[in-house]
Write a protein that holds these residues in place. Structure first.
Motif, PDB file in Angstrom:
ATOM      1  N   ARG A 232      35.124  31.545  -6.386  1.00  0.00           N
ATOM      2  CA  ARG A 232      35.660  30.779  -5.240  1.00  0.00           C
ATOM      3  C   ARG A 232      35.317  31.484  -3.918  1.00  0.00           C
ATOM      4  NH1 ARG A 232      36.713  25.940  -3.301  1.00  0.00           N
ATOM      5  NH2 ARG A 232      35.064  26.857  -2.060  1.00  0.00           N
ATOM      6  N   CYS A 260      42.668  26.185 -13.255  1.00  0.00           N
ATOM      7  CA  CYS A 260      42.446  26.867 -11.972  1.00  0.00           C
ATOM      8  C   CYS A 260      43.721  27.543 -11.477  1.00  0.00           C
ATOM      9  CB  CYS A 260      41.936  25.885 -10.916  1.00  0.00           C
ATOM     10  SG  CYS A 260      40.175  25.552 -11.068  1.00  0.00           S
ATOM     11  N   VAL A 265      43.205  29.142  -7.756  1.00  0.00           N
ATOM     12  CA  VAL A 265      41.958  28.736  -7.111  1.00  0.00           C
ATOM     13  C   VAL A 265      42.007  27.258  -6.741  1.00  0.00           C
ATOM     14  CG1 VAL A 265      39.584  28.120  -7.767  1.00  0.00           C
ATOM     15  CG2 VAL A 265      40.353  30.478  -7.920  1.00  0.00           C
TER      16      VAL A 265
END
Ligand SMILES: *Cc1c(COP(=O)(O)O)cnc(C)c1O
Length: 431
Positions: A232, A260, A265
């Protein structure tokens, strides 16, 4: 002829099965002939029951025939089965989109509907490329994906895939993709490599696409969630989109609602299918940020000219909406967390089973590797499969990988039985 024989005869004459070598199937297979399903069990035409060890290809996250899901589907069928989303809308699509955004990773504010996992990713790829095309970076047309990745079966997403047997016949036809090894993601040196790759390719890369935390079709391969954070950061630094394929991992398969979430993220694009209608109807969604959505506004030529006939189908949308409400009302994730501990404990012990080289678990996934090479084409898992069928469980392997991905709502005694059958089947197959 009894019902089973009649159906199998018709099937073998006419049906071409997915992921199946058909000559061996026709000669030798004795397929299950399923007449019904309830909770975590499938019932065949002779009334025998089988625990559904993979939740019907990873979809039936609430088990089969959840009464609220069935009721929602019936009511919607009475009212409206289908209209297109062209110039009109309807209650299920509008309500579902709002509820999905409320549950989605932060910043995923707009929903594009399609029919299945492959189309959800295909739409994401086209969105990324078209976004750059009309927002000042037209050279960005390539994708970076992980080795061993699986993102579906259309030509577009096959290019992203990293399972060699699935891609081989299409070599040369496929989009140009850069593949990196997920096992490398955590390691500092490999991250340097990745960083250099993204930096040097920043002019050609539209997006990085990955299955967060676990590569399912590759054999339930896990990787460190911290790698997601690092990817990311790299994507943000070089302004490349991050596409999270949550088709398998979404809806709590790995614990939290989204894989995630393990690394907090926020993707630019999130793809959802499989558990979206809890295994009821083909339905998928591609979620995007405001930035991406806004990159298609303005001139008519900037529109996203993409849409499958059945996108936003009212039956699927109504069911998907009910599924989200059931997750909330029945605390599906909270209750699954307790079951996940049973899976983790059991698979830690399975390390001692004969022929087993490795085991692992994450959330409602438990997997073990049998001591055999050959990957997806290996027969080892199929020997366990046969043993499990005889004991009343459906445990379709991925080559030499035997795994369970049961409904998140599986009853404790069913889960215990499934784990016992798995252990007994591995032992019997090793004899
Ligand atoms: C199954 C799967 C797909 C493809 O979904 P389909 O509905 O089979 O097209 C894509 N990505 C992942 C991670 C999957 O597991």
């Amino acid at each position: 002829m009894d019902t089973r024989e009649r159906l199998v005869a018709l099937d073998k004459q006419y049906v071409w099965h997915p992921y199946t070598e058909m000559s061996r199937y026709r000669e030798r297979a004795q397929p299950l002939v399923i007449a019904g399903a309830r909770g975590s069990r499938l019932y065949d035409v002779d009334g025998r029951s089988y625990l559904d060890g993979n939740a019907s290809w990873w979809t039936a996250l609430l088990g089969h025939g959840h009464p609220r899901v069935v009721a929602a589907l019936k009511a919607q069928a009475e009212a409206l089965c289908h209209v297109s989303l062209a110039g009109m809308t309807h209650e299920p699509a509008a309500e579902l989109a709002a509820e999905l955004v409320a549950r989605a990773p932060e910043g995923q504010n707009h929903v594009f509907f399609s029919d299945n996992g492959s189309t959800a990713i295909e739409a994401a790829m086209k969105m990324a490329v078209q976004y750059w095309y009309q927002n000042g970076r037209p050279s960005r047309r390539r994708f970076l994906a992980l080795e061993g990745a699986f993102h579906g079966d259309t030509i577009g997403v096959t290019a992203l895939g990293g399972v060699e047997v699935f891609r081989r016949p299409f070599a040369g036809l496929l989009l140009d993709c850069v593949h990196v090894a997920p096992s490398d993601l955590g390691a500092t040196r490999a991250l340097d490599t990745l960083e250099r790759l993204i930096a040097s390719e920043a002019d050609t890369l539209a997006a990085v696409v990955l299955e967060p935390c676990v590569q399912a079709a590759a054999g339930m391969r896990l990787y460190d969630p911290r790698a997601l954070t690092q990817v990311r950061e790299l994507c943000t630094r070089h302004d490349v989109f991050l596409i999270a394929d949550e088709v398998f991992t979404g809806y709590g398969r790995t614990g939290p609602m989204w894989a995630c979430d393990h690394a907090a993220v926020r993707p630019d694009i999130t793809c959802v299918a499989k558990g979206f209608t809890a295994g009821t109807l083909p339905m998928a969604a591609t979620l995007v940020t405001d930035r991406i959505f806004e990159g298609f506004l303005g001139e008519k030529s900037r529109a996203f000219y993409y849409g499958h006939t059945f996108c936003g189908n009212p039956l699927g949308a109504r069911v998907a909406l009910e599924v989200l409400r059931i997750y909330r009302d029945e605390q599906v994730l909270e209750k699954a967390a307790v079951k996940a501990q049973r899976i983790a404990a059991a698979f830690a012990e399975f390390r001692e089973l004969p022929g087993v080289t490795r085991t692992r678990s994450l959330g409602m996934i438990g997997a073990l590797d049998l001591d055999e090479t050959g990957g997806y084409l290996s027969e080892a898992g199929w020997r366990v499969y046969e043993q499990a069928l005889a004991r009343g469980a459906y445990l379709r392997p991925l080559g030499n990988v035997v795994y369970i991905t049961p409904p998140l709502t599986i009853a404790d005694q069913d889960l215990d039985e499934l784990l016992e059958i798995l252990a007994a089947s591995v032992r019997a197959a090793a004899d």
